[in-house]
Write an enzyme that holds these catalytic residues in place. Structure first.
Site, mmCIF file in Angstrom:
data_model
loop_
_atom_site.group_PDB
_atom_site.id
_atom_site.type_symbol
_atom_site.label_atom_id
_atom_site.label_comp_id
_atom_site.label_asym_id
_atom_site.label_seq_id
_atom_site.Cartn_x
_atom_site.Cartn_y
_atom_site.Cartn_z
ATOM 1 N N LEU A 210 0.880 -1.169 0.000
ATOM 2 C CA LEU A 210 0.000 0.000 0.000
ATOM 3 C C LEU A 210 0.914 1.214 0.000
ATOM 4 O O LEU A 210 1.861 1.284 0.789
ATOM 5 C CB LEU A 210 -0.897 0.025 1.249
ATOM 6 C CG LEU A 210 -2.030 -0.990 1.337
ATOM 7 C CD1 LEU A 210 -2.762 -0.838 2.669
ATOM 8 C CD2 LEU A 210 -3.013 -0.814 0.187
ATOM 9 N N ASP A 211 0.648 2.154 -0.873
ATOM 10 C CA ASP A 211 1.491 3.341 -0.944
ATOM 11 C C ASP A 211 1.429 4.128 0.360
ATOM 12 O O ASP A 211 0.463 4.015 1.128
ATOM 13 C CB ASP A 211 1.074 4.235 -2.107
ATOM 14 C CG ASP A 211 1.430 3.625 -3.459
ATOM 15 O OD1 ASP A 211 2.307 2.736 -3.489
ATOM 16 O OD2 ASP A 211 0.822 4.028 -4.467
ATOM 17 N N ARG A 212 2.424 4.939 0.581
ATOM 18 C CA ARG A 212 2.547 5.676 1.838
ATOM 19 C C ARG A 212 1.303 6.513 2.138
ATOM 20 O O ARG A 212 0.854 6.597 3.285
ATOM 21 C CB ARG A 212 3.791 6.584 1.779
ATOM 22 C CG ARG A 212 4.009 7.414 3.037
ATOM 23 C CD ARG A 212 5.341 8.151 2.958
ATOM 24 N NE ARG A 212 5.373 9.089 1.862
ATOM 25 C CZ ARG A 212 4.932 10.355 1.940
ATOM 26 N NH1 ARG A 212 4.408 10.805 3.073
ATOM 27 N NH2 ARG A 212 5.015 11.171 0.906
#
Length: 233
Positions: A210-212
């Site tokens: 999951l992206d930041r």
């Protein structure tokens, strides 16, 4: 070494996100350069300054886990106390035969060539625990150390909620702004770091990304064998 240089750099670490800062690069104190490393009860490496009680500089390495006291919370934001960190790498075969400065300039392009020249002269880049000249040619398997004072970017202070904990799998709710694992400028302000500091959960292996800036469900394996099973599916 008495010289002090101001350098504009586009990253605060070896592989960090790009942003420009003016850094005053100073040599390591002579007493610090000549002192011996020893391991304290915490397992962290320390350099003892002769004649200066209570003035130990603690160099953390990737082997040192995050702790709850590493974090400061203010106005809904989670900060990490600045800390001294030793980036460690071992010379790969394809790096052998290069000078120490050329190696860094070619492999870690987030900083200018002049920074690496100054860092070697100051002793912030060392080989096998020793200061070396800028013309030094590296050999396979040698240990390279890059010493930095790290300031991790802050993240939101939302809890990393544990939704389900099984012997081999952990399911959590990842808050936005928090990276999943150590990367770039982030080490302790990550999902893996926070879970280790606050719940003693280690090791953890994220099985998807999951992206930041994204929040949502995140599944982590609790051992390497389970992580391999997820990867094969």
């Amino acid at each position: 070494m008495k010289s002090v240089e101001n350098l504009n750099v586009s990253s605060f670490n070896l592989l960090g996100e790009r942003h420009v800062k003016t850094v005053v690069l100073q040599p390591l104190p002579s007493k610090l350069q000549s002192s011996l490393l020893y391991v304290g009860r915490s397992g962290k490496m320390k350099r003892k300054r002769e004649g200066e009680e209570g003035m130990d500089i603690v160099w953390q390495t990737p082997a040192n886990p995050p702790h709850p006291h590493d974090y400061v919370f203010r106005n809904g934001i989670r900060f990490v106390r600045p800390y001294y960190f030793e980036f460690i790498a071992h010379v790969k075969n394809r790096w052998a035969g290069k000078t120490i400065v050329d190696l860094f300039a070619e492999e870690f392009k987030g900083r200018p060539y002049e920074y690496y020249v100054s860092a070697v002269k100051c002793g912030r880049i060392q080989v096998d625990g020793e200061m070396i000249p800028v013309s030094y040619v590296v050999k396979p398997s040698q240990k390279i150390s890059h010493f930095l004072h790290r300031h991790e970017p802050p993240v939101t202070a939302c809890d990393v909620l544990i939704l389900q904990k099984e012997p081999d799998v952990l399911t959590i709710c990842k808050p936005a702004s928090v990276p999943v694992h150590p990367c770039g400028q982030y080490r302790k302000n990550t999902v893996v770091g926070i879970l280790q500091a606050e719940h003693g959960l280690v090791p953890l292996f994220p099985v998807h990304r999951l992206d930041r800036l994204v929040s949502g469900l995140l599944i982590l394996a609790r051992n390497a064998a389970k992580a391999d099973i997820f990867r094969q599916q």
